[in-house]
Scaffold this active site. Structure first.
Site, PDB file in Angstrom:
ATOM      1  N   SER A 145       0.871  -1.190  -0.123  1.00 56.10           N
ATOM      2  CA  SER A 145       0.177   0.106  -0.074  1.00 56.10           C
ATOM      3  C   SER A 145       0.785   1.208  -0.050  1.00 56.10           C
ATOM      4  CB  SER A 145      -0.834   0.058   1.174  1.00 56.10           C
ATOM      5  OG  SER A 145      -1.402   1.088   1.555  1.00 56.10           O
ATOM      6  N   TYR A 158      -1.861  -1.332  10.357  1.00 56.90           N
ATOM      7  CA  TYR A 158      -1.813  -1.308   8.836  1.00 56.90           C
ATOM      8  C   TYR A 158      -0.531  -1.016   7.968  1.00 56.90           C
ATOM      9  CZ  TYR A 158      -3.939  -0.918   3.814  1.00 56.90           C
ATOM     10  OH  TYR A 158      -4.041  -0.993   2.881  1.00 56.90           O
TER      11      TYR A 158
HETATM   12  P1  NAD Z   1     -11.996  -5.051   0.085  1.00 52.40           P
HETATM   13  O1  NAD Z   1     -12.447  -5.097   1.589  1.00 52.40           O
HETATM   14  O2  NAD Z   1     -13.001  -4.425  -0.965  1.00 52.40           O
HETATM   15  O3  NAD Z   1     -11.826  -6.584  -0.680  1.00 52.40           O
HETATM   16  C1  NAD Z   1     -10.959  -7.727   0.253  1.00 52.40           C
HETATM   17  C2  NAD Z   1     -11.425  -9.092  -0.049  1.00 52.40           C
HETATM   18  O4  NAD Z   1     -10.645  -9.923   0.777  1.00 52.40           O
HETATM   19  C3  NAD Z   1     -12.866  -9.185   0.417  1.00 52.40           C
HETATM   20  O5  NAD Z   1     -13.613 -10.251  -0.551  1.00 52.40           O
HETATM   21  C4  NAD Z   1     -12.592  -9.959   1.900  1.00 52.40           C
HETATM   22  O6  NAD Z   1     -13.794 -10.807   2.107  1.00 52.40           O
HETATM   23  C5  NAD Z   1     -11.168 -10.422   1.717  1.00 52.40           C
HETATM   24  N1  NAD Z   1     -10.572 -11.028   2.775  1.00 52.40           N
HETATM   25  C6  NAD Z   1     -10.277 -10.233   3.708  1.00 52.40           C
HETATM   26  N2  NAD Z   1      -9.586 -10.655   4.676  1.00 52.40           N
HETATM   27  C7  NAD Z   1      -9.580 -12.264   4.142  1.00 52.40           C
HETATM   28  C8  NAD Z   1      -8.813 -13.420   4.952  1.00 52.40           C
HETATM   29  N3  NAD Z   1      -8.374 -13.320   6.325  1.00 52.40           N
HETATM   30  N4  NAD Z   1      -8.903 -14.392   4.202  1.00 52.40           N
HETATM   31  C9  NAD Z   1      -9.404 -14.658   2.684  1.00 52.40           C
HETATM   32  N5  NAD Z   1     -10.209 -13.428   2.286  1.00 52.40           N
HETATM   33  C10 NAD Z   1     -10.017 -12.427   2.941  1.00 52.40           C
HETATM   34  O7  NAD Z   1     -10.389  -4.609  -0.031  1.00 52.40           O
HETATM   35  P2  NAD Z   1      -9.571  -3.974  -1.141  1.00 52.40           P
HETATM   36  O8  NAD Z   1      -9.930  -2.555  -1.188  1.00 52.40           O
HETATM   37  O9  NAD Z   1      -9.969  -4.817  -2.314  1.00 52.40           O
HETATM   38  O10 NAD Z   1      -8.047  -4.453  -0.756  1.00 52.40           O
HETATM   39  C11 NAD Z   1      -7.429  -5.451  -1.235  1.00 52.40           C
HETATM   40  C12 NAD Z   1      -6.009  -5.382  -0.665  1.00 52.40           C
HETATM   41  O11 NAD Z   1      -5.533  -4.140  -1.359  1.00 52.40           O
HETATM   42  C13 NAD Z   1      -5.731  -5.165   0.516  1.00 52.40           C
HETATM   43  O12 NAD Z   1      -4.706  -6.297   1.085  1.00 52.40           O
HETATM   44  C14 NAD Z   1      -5.597  -3.851   1.159  1.00 52.40           C
HETATM   45  O13 NAD Z   1      -4.771  -3.539   2.024  1.00 52.40           O
HETATM   46  C15 NAD Z   1      -4.678  -3.465  -0.341  1.00 52.40           C
HETATM   47  N6  NAD Z   1      -5.134  -2.037  -0.535  1.00 52.40           N
HETATM   48  C16 NAD Z   1      -6.218  -1.539  -0.969  1.00 52.40           C
HETATM   49  C17 NAD Z   1      -6.156  -0.280  -1.275  1.00 52.40           C
HETATM   50  C18 NAD Z   1      -7.314   0.619  -1.631  1.00 52.40           C
HETATM   51  O14 NAD Z   1      -7.457   1.739  -1.918  1.00 52.40           O
HETATM   52  N7  NAD Z   1      -8.574  -0.149  -1.997  1.00 52.40           N
HETATM   53  C19 NAD Z   1      -5.004   0.664  -1.126  1.00 52.40           C
HETATM   54  C20 NAD Z   1      -3.876   0.056  -0.687  1.00 52.40           C
HETATM   55  C21 NAD Z   1      -3.889  -1.250  -0.494  1.00 52.40           C
END
Ligand code: NAD
Length: 260
Positions: A145, A158
């Protein structure tokens, strides 16, 4: 030929957000997919959506919690059973945790963020890499991230875990490059997914849209990113076009991580 044709790729956290967007893009590029999530309903919907758009796509789903090592073994075994091989791993599942200052952070939530964001990524690497080593080929993308490059107010676990993901990526790259395995990380900025929508609700429960607008203003591009903009970069890193890219943490953030 499609750039990911026949590649067997595992995507964790595939039920929604960045995982789902990448699953759709990878299916468009010809990949065979193992979708992993602990949310079974989201997982089923994701698979159905992919199959609806790409009738020929080979897709399996495994309900698994990435912080549970036995569950990780089960998604690895299911992929091998279905496709006979593992070419790629998108180690994406992660959570944000709660927003609170460091000294007031709830310990249970802190540990949960470490279990999912760090241990989940580690278990994925630990159980997938030996199979890639055997065939002397693999492409891995871990999800860090912008919070893995710099600090973010009120998000200590985080930020700590996302810096750790960047570190573990460098080590995996060093230790396994000689086996034809490339390990990189991405560092998304704020991308419009359910996770980020939840964060804006925490920042301003009365008016999450105002929090979103304020956040976007601080970005040099004056907007948030779209999941598809991340998915295209991930698919590039999972492909052979990125054959000499290794150990990098690539920001996908509209330039945000360069500002101070
Ligand atoms: P989201 O919450 O929209 O989707 C995450 C998915 O992961 C969900 O379907 C959830 O059920 C699943 N999940 C969570 N914990 C889990 C576990 N222990 N085992 C199996 N499945 C699990 O999140 P997102 O925004 O799509 O984020 C995805 C990744 O990207 C994460 O690692 C997040 O930290 C990273 N990220 C996102 C952003 C952003 O702006 N969206 C920015 C930086 C990093």
């Amino acid at each position: 030929m499609k750039p990911l044709a026949q590649k067997a790729i595992i995507i964790t956290g595939a039920g929604m957000g960045l995982g789902l967007a990448t699953a759709l893009e990878a299916a468009a590029r010809g990949a065979r997919l193992c979708l992993v999530d602990y949310n079974e309903d989201a997982l089923k919907q994701a698979a159905a959506g992919i199959q609806q758009q790409y009738a020929d796509a080979e897709v399996i789903t495994v309900k698994a919690d990435v912080s549970n090592e036995e569950d990780v073994k089960s998604y690895v075994n299911a992929t091998l059973k279905a496709f006979g091989t593992i070419d790629g791993l998108y180690n994406n599942a992660g959570i944000e945790g709660k927003q609170a200052p460091l000294t007031e952070y709830d310990l249970e939530v802190f540990k949960k963020v470490i279990d999912i964001n760090l241990m989940g990524v580690y278990f994925g690497l630990k159980h997938v890499i030996p199979h890639m080593q055997q065939k002397q080929y693999g492409r891995i993308v871990n999800v860090a991230s912008v919070g893995g490059i710099r600090g973010v107010m009120n998000q200590t676990p985080y930020v700590a875990t996302k810096h750790a993901v960047s570190g573990i990526t460098k080590n995996a790259a060093l230790e396994y490059a000689r086996y034809g395995i490339n390990t990189n990380a991405i560092a998304p900025g704020a991308i419009l997914t359910p996770m980020v929508a939840g964060a804006f609700k925490q920042v301003n429960p009365a008016d999450p849209k105002a929090a979103e607008t304020e956040y976007a203003q601080a970005n040099p591009s004056k907007r948030l990113g779209l999941p598809e903009e991340v998915a295209r970069v991930v698919c590039f890193l999972l492909s052979d076009d990125a054959s000499y890219v290794n150990g990098q943490t690539l920001a996908i953030d509209g330039g945000q991580s360069n500002s101070y």
